[in-house]
Structures are given as C-alpha cells and as structure tokens.
Design an enzyme around this catalytic site. Structure first.
Site, PDB file in Angstrom:
ATOM      1  N   ASP A 136      -8.037  -5.587   0.230  1.00 41.60           N
ATOM      2  CA  ASP A 136      -8.521  -6.331  -0.935  1.00 41.60           C
ATOM      3  C   ASP A 136      -8.128  -7.791  -0.909  1.00 41.60           C
ATOM      4  O   ASP A 136      -8.714  -8.619  -1.598  1.00 41.60           O
ATOM      5  CB  ASP A 136      -7.997  -5.685  -2.221  1.00 41.60           C
ATOM      6  CG  ASP A 136      -8.656  -4.353  -2.428  1.00 41.60           C
ATOM      7  OD1 ASP A 136      -9.842  -4.260  -2.119  1.00 41.60           O
ATOM      8  OD2 ASP A 136      -7.986  -3.416  -2.871  1.00 41.60           O
ATOM      9  N   HIS A 164       0.849  -1.188   0.000  1.00 40.37           N
ATOM     10  CA  HIS A 164       0.000   0.000   0.000  1.00 40.37           C
ATOM     11  C   HIS A 164       0.881   1.233   0.000  1.00 40.37           C
ATOM     12  O   HIS A 164       1.934   1.237   0.634  1.00 40.37           O
ATOM     13  CB  HIS A 164      -0.910   0.011   1.238  1.00 40.37           C
ATOM     14  CG  HIS A 164      -2.088   0.897   1.070  1.00 40.37           C
ATOM     15  ND1 HIS A 164      -2.042   2.241   1.328  1.00 40.37           N
ATOM     16  CD2 HIS A 164      -3.332   0.629   0.620  1.00 40.37           C
ATOM     17  CE1 HIS A 164      -3.224   2.765   1.059  1.00 40.37           C
ATOM     18  NE2 HIS A 164      -4.022   1.822   0.625  1.00 40.37           N
TER      19      HIS A 164
HETATM   20  N1  CMC Z   1       4.132  -7.446  -4.908  1.00 40.96           N
HETATM   21  C1  CMC Z   1       5.472  -7.449  -5.070  1.00 40.96           C
HETATM   22  N2  CMC Z   1       6.266  -6.369  -4.873  1.00 40.96           N
HETATM   23  C2  CMC Z   1       5.657  -5.230  -4.494  1.00 40.96           C
HETATM   24  C3  CMC Z   1       4.257  -5.170  -4.297  1.00 40.96           C
HETATM   25  C4  CMC Z   1       3.490  -6.327  -4.522  1.00 40.96           C
HETATM   26  N3  CMC Z   1       2.160  -6.317  -4.346  1.00 40.96           N
HETATM   27  N4  CMC Z   1       3.912  -3.910  -3.935  1.00 40.96           N
HETATM   28  C5  CMC Z   1       5.064  -3.218  -3.896  1.00 40.96           C
HETATM   29  N5  CMC Z   1       6.116  -4.021  -4.218  1.00 40.96           N
HETATM   30  C6  CMC Z   1       7.535  -3.640  -4.232  1.00 40.96           C
HETATM   31  C7  CMC Z   1       7.861  -2.719  -5.409  1.00 40.96           C
HETATM   32  O1  CMC Z   1       8.245  -3.463  -6.530  1.00 40.96           O
HETATM   33  C8  CMC Z   1       8.989  -1.898  -4.814  1.00 40.96           C
HETATM   34  O2  CMC Z   1      10.148  -2.701  -4.820  1.00 40.96           O
HETATM   35  P1  CMC Z   1      11.619  -2.012  -4.995  1.00 40.96           P
HETATM   36  O3  CMC Z   1      11.767  -1.080  -3.847  1.00 40.96           O
HETATM   37  O4  CMC Z   1      12.572  -3.148  -4.994  1.00 40.96           O
HETATM   38  O5  CMC Z   1      11.555  -1.296  -6.323  1.00 40.96           O
HETATM   39  C9  CMC Z   1       8.599  -1.720  -3.352  1.00 40.96           C
HETATM   40  O6  CMC Z   1       7.766  -2.867  -3.054  1.00 40.96           O
HETATM   41  C10 CMC Z   1       7.841  -0.441  -3.080  1.00 40.96           C
HETATM   42  O7  CMC Z   1       6.662  -0.446  -3.896  1.00 40.96           O
HETATM   43  P2  CMC Z   1       6.113   0.782  -4.726  1.00 40.96           P
HETATM   44  O8  CMC Z   1       5.657   0.292  -6.062  1.00 40.96           O
HETATM   45  O9  CMC Z   1       7.073   1.917  -4.673  1.00 40.96           O
HETATM   46  O10 CMC Z   1       4.865   1.172  -3.856  1.00 40.96           O
HETATM   47  P3  CMC Z   1       3.713   2.142  -4.319  1.00 40.96           P
HETATM   48  O11 CMC Z   1       3.343   2.914  -3.117  1.00 40.96           O
HETATM   49  O12 CMC Z   1       4.068   2.912  -5.525  1.00 40.96           O
HETATM   50  O13 CMC Z   1       2.566   1.111  -4.737  1.00 40.96           O
HETATM   51  C11 CMC Z   1       0.683  -0.291  -4.663  1.00 40.96           C
HETATM   52  C12 CMC Z   1       1.524   0.745  -3.908  1.00 40.96           C
HETATM   53  C13 CMC Z   1      -0.587  -0.561  -3.839  1.00 40.96           C
HETATM   54  C14 CMC Z   1       0.265   0.249  -6.029  1.00 40.96           C
HETATM   55  C15 CMC Z   1       1.516  -1.583  -4.812  1.00 40.96           C
HETATM   56  O14 CMC Z   1       1.874  -2.075  -3.556  1.00 40.96           O
HETATM   57  C16 CMC Z   1       0.758  -2.667  -5.597  1.00 40.96           C
HETATM   58  O15 CMC Z   1       0.737  -2.629  -6.826  1.00 40.96           O
HETATM   59  N6  CMC Z   1       0.100  -3.631  -4.878  1.00 40.96           N
HETATM   60  C17 CMC Z   1      -0.676  -4.642  -5.541  1.00 40.96           C
HETATM   61  C18 CMC Z   1      -2.022  -4.077  -5.930  1.00 40.96           C
HETATM   62  C19 CMC Z   1      -2.942  -3.883  -4.745  1.00 40.96           C
HETATM   63  O16 CMC Z   1      -3.118  -4.775  -3.937  1.00 40.96           O
HETATM   64  N7  CMC Z   1      -3.570  -2.690  -4.690  1.00 40.96           N
HETATM   65  C20 CMC Z   1      -4.571  -2.394  -3.688  1.00 40.96           C
HETATM   66  C21 CMC Z   1      -4.216  -1.249  -2.824  1.00 40.96           C
HETATM   67  S1  CMC Z   1      -5.326  -1.184  -1.414  1.00 40.96           S
HETATM   68  C22 CMC Z   1      -6.828  -0.733  -2.052  1.00 40.96           C
HETATM   69  C23 CMC Z   1      -6.947   0.709  -2.291  1.00 40.96           C
HETATM   70  O17 CMC Z   1      -6.848   1.498  -1.322  1.00 40.96           O
HETATM   71  O18 CMC Z   1      -7.185   1.053  -3.460  1.00 40.96           O
END
Ligand code: CMC
Length: 436
Positions: A371, A313
């Site tokens: 989720d 998240h």
């Molecule tokens: N699986 C594997 N790796 C992950 C995941 C995941 N679900 N989420 C983040 N990471 C890794 C990402 O690759 C990054 O790694 P590194 O530092 O080595 O590059 C690190 O963790 C930080 O992630 P980020 O992409 O910078 O985090 P963000 O804040 O930009 O993204 C997110 C947040 C929710 C989009 C992402 O965690 C994700 O895509 N999760 C899966 C989709 C999901 O479950 N979304 C629902 C969110 S809750 C409902 C809502 O409020 O809408």
C-alpha cells in the site's frame, strides 16, 4: 491433509492426564496441531485473539513465507505472475487452480466479459446514496444488493450458482466501482466495452465521458493490471477470513463478498493506501521533506498514536514482495506521466529511506508494504484517494471468491463459531429499579 508422524502432547500441572494431539503437515510451511477435540477431552479452549498462531482452515490457494518475503498463488511466485501473466490469467489460476492456455484464457475472458453490465435498476439504487458518501460505503451497499438482483445464482451449495456468481462478481466489480466514482462527480455512467482488456475497460469506465473519444494509455493499463494481480489474494487475511466466516453460515456469495468489502475498508487493512496518501499529504502540509524527522519521532513515540501507514505487516517480517513490484510500476507510471519530480513521491522515498535505516523499524522488522506504493501509483493515474480501497476490493474479489468456493467444497467445513474466555460478571439478580 497429511497426518504427521509427530504428535503433540499437552500436559497439565494439576495432575490431569496428558492429551495427545494429532499434527498435520502442509506441502510447505508450518505444521498444525489439530485441537478440534481438545475441548471434549480437556474442557478447555485455546486462547488466540488475532489468530496469531491459529490456522482457521486448510487451503491450497495462496502461500506466504513472511520471513523470506515470498508470495505464491497456487505455487507460482508473484514476481513471475506480475511480469508474465495478466489479471484474467491470474483470476483463472486462483479460481480453478491452473494457468489457462490461450484457448482457455479466451473462453474464460469471454465468460467474464459476458457479465460486465449491471442491471439497469442498479443505478436507481445507487441514487439513494449521498453524492459525498465514501465509495466504500457505496460499494458495501452495491455488492450486497447484487443478491437482490441476481436471484438465479445465490445458492452457495450449488456449484453452478457458485461459478456464475464468481464470474458475475469479477465482471461487475469494475463497473460498480466506476459507477460509484461517476456518481460522486456527477458524470454520466459509462457502460463497459467488452473489446477492451479488463484493466482498460475499467480505466475507460472511470475516465471517459460520452462526449469525447477515450484512448487507453498502455502504461497505465499495465500498471492497473499489475495492481489487480498484486492484490488478487493474500491467504487468510482479515477480509478473506470475514468472507469465509460470513459464507460459513450458508449465506449467498454476494452477501459474503459484501462482508469482505466492509472489512477491507479499515485503515489497518485495505484502507491503508488511502491512509498512507493522507499521511503524506499531512507531512507535506507540515513542511514536507524537512519535517520527516519530526514526523518519525511521533511515529516512534508510543503515546502519540501515530503510525507510519504503508509500513509493517502481520505476516511479512521482510520486504513485502508486492511492494518491490509496485515500486517498479510506480517509477514506470511517474516516468510515463512526467511526474518523476512529484513532491509526494519524493517524500515517500525520503520516509522509506529513513525507516529502512532506523533501529525502531529495523528491530521490529517493519518494511514498506504494497500500500505504500499503490496509493502513489493510483494518485498519479488520477484515481481519487477515497477510491483507492474500492480498487483494492475490485482486485481482491477473485481471491475472496476462490477462498469462499474452496471452503464450501471442503468436506470438513462447518459454520465458524469461535469460543471465548469469559471475564464478565458471574450470575447475579436484577434489582428493582428503585434499589439500583
Ligand atoms: N508504524 C509504527 N510502528 C508500527 C507500525 C507502523 N506502521 N506497524 C507496527 N508497528 C510496531 C507496533 O507498535 C509494535 O511495536 P511494539 O513491539 O513496540 O509494541 C510492533 O511494531 C509490532 O506491531 P504489531 O502491531 O504487533 O503488528 P501487527 O501484526 O499486529 O500489525 C499492521 C500489522 C499491518 C496492522 C501494522 O503494521 C500497521 O498498523 N501498519 C500500518 C497500516 C498498514 O500499512 N496496513 C496495511 C497492511 S498491508 C495491506 C493488507 O494486506 O491489507
């Protein structure tokens, strides 16, 4: 906003004079540096794609402490709201800032239920869609179309219009989601029944048919109500910010909420519960629990493009408090329906266990989000996977409207208009086509 005794000073290495920037304090949470005059004083913009450090507004509705894993609606912890209040009370709280007493709750519920029917004409509009259209495509269209049906509440600058459109949207979303579902399976629409609870009425519109009696199962009704409470608002997330930005142009509330529905559809946001269930289904097809290790290797491999859906998240860097509550509901629903041995639930538990112990997830503070469980609960209830995000949209509508109305009432609000760092070509001349 309270001006802090602190101020921020920006200095430049090229000899330009320092700039003092005011700092404001919230009631809780990080202070903000006011950069509104920065461009005027320095000729520079700030750069923050994805809004990692930018507060786009002031708000008194929802507060999240991502490190503590805390979520408050108007100051009340989500755990107390989910266990001591129902969705109608939560809607009242988000919209008007206070929890209603019994009379105010009854009045509010009556005002909402007055609006549960949609114009009969809406079903002809719905017929224009293919039966296999994604429900979120239908919802984006139907919600936007409300502005064509309810002309008397489209003036965003009129507080009465805003109030009535809020009630209409909250009341009609369950009707529209259920209509989209019934249309997709070719069953007749069920009209709302106002003596049922908000969640009970939704269940009946989804699952009853005119040829049989339908009795609302109280465990499922409570689970649905909890799903609605947990998804009702989540401060300045992507869809809420979309609603605010869209509404900042002065467009009507139905159009602004339709923009929120469209944004929510994406798999990184509201579409995650659908994506999570699809992911569990894929692992199941690959061989189930035995293949979890192999799947996790793919997730950790940056080149694979595979993510563990339902994990991670932007704001929570600790357990999502909604996920804990949803996990409880998940157990209750699976128990009541005799589905404790459900292979997808077991698979989800195995994934969660590995992820919570694996250094990749621990070091990145990736925990299950709401989720991860809400999809399992909805599937157990009988809601098809492609309807999950529609249910999320239904629940989030009250948050979107509360945030939209807060923005419009804010004397400091302006049309949203981000700036950019331009990296394209400098000015050049068009060559005649033969010379290009
Ligand atoms: N699986 C594997 N790796 C992950 C995941 C995941 N679900 N989420 C983040 N990471 C890794 C990402 O690759 C990054 O790694 P590194 O530092 O080595 O590059 C690190 O963790 C930080 O992630 P980020 O992409 O910078 O985090 P963000 O804040 O930009 O993204 C997110 C947040 C929710 C989009 C992402 O965690 C994700 O895509 N999760 C899966 C989709 C999901 O479950 N979304 C629902 C969110 S809750 C409902 C809502 O409020 O809408």
């Amino acid at each position: 906003m309270k001006l802090s005794a602190n101020k921020a000073t920006l200095s430049f290495s090229n000899g330009k004079p320092n700039i003092d920037l005011p700092v404001y304090e919230g009631t809780v949470g990080p202070d903000v540096i006011d950069i509104r005059k920065l461009y005027g004083q320095s000729g520079m913009f700030t750069y923050d794609p994805g809004f990692l450090s930018t507060a786009s507004c002031q708000s008194a509705i929802t507060y999240i402490d991502g490190d503590k894993g805390e979520l408050l609606y108007r100051g009340y912890p989500i755990e107390q709201l989910a266990t001591q209040c129902d969705f109608m009370e939560t809607c009242h709280l988000l919209l008007y800032g206070n929890l209603p007493n019994a009379k105010a709750k009854a009045d509010f519920t009556k005002r909402v239920t007055n609006h549960t029917m949609v114009s009969e004409q809406m079903q002809f509009f719905l017929r224009g869609f293919r039966r296999d259209a994604h429900p979120m495509a239908i919802m984006t269209g139907l919600v936007g179309a409300l502005s064509a049906f309810y002309h008397d509440s489209t003036d965003i600058n009129n507080p009465e219009h805003r109030d009535i459109s809020a009630l209409r949207l909250i009341a009609k979303m369950p009707t529209l989601v259920a209509m989209a579902y019934k249309y997709s399976i070719g069953q007749p629409y069920m009209y709302p029944q106002n003596n049922l609870s908000y969640a009970g009425n939704f269940m009946r519109m989804m699952f009853a048919t005119p040829c049989d009696d339908y009795k609302v199962n109280p465990v499922i009704e409570r689970a649905m109500d909890r799903i609605f409470i947990l998804h009702a608002d989540h401060e300045q997330n992507a869809s809420t910010s979309t609603v605010r930005l869209c509404g900042s142009s002065g467009t009507n509330p139905f159009a602004a909420i339709a923009a929120g529905v469209a944004c929510l559809w994406g798999p990184a946001h509201g579409g995650a519960n659908e994506a999570c269930l699809n992911m569990l289904g894929e692992i199941q097809k690959m061989g189930g629990i035995e293949k979890v290790g192999h799947f996790m290797e793919q997730v950790k491999d940056k080149n694979s493009g595979v993510k563990l859906m339902g994990f991670g998240h932007r704001v929570y860097k600790n357990y999502d408090p909604r996920a804990k509550l949803m996990q409880e509901t998940c157990k209750e629903v699976l128990g009541a329906l005799g589905l404790e041995k459900d292979p997808l639930f077991k698979l989800a538990m195995a994934l969660e266990k590995i992820a919570l112990e694996d250094d990749y997830f621990v070091s990145r503070k990736l925990y299950p989000n709401v989720d991860f469980y809400s999809g399992i609960v909805q599937r157990a209830i009988g809601i098809p996977v492609n309807m999950f995000t529609g249910v999320f949209a239904l629940a989030r509508t009250v948050g979107w409207i509360a945030q939209l109305n807060e923005m419009i009432s804010d004397p400091e609000y302006k049309i949203g208009r981000p700036r950019q760092l331009f990296t394209g070509s400098v000015k050049r001349d068009v060559l005649p086509i033969a010379k290009r």
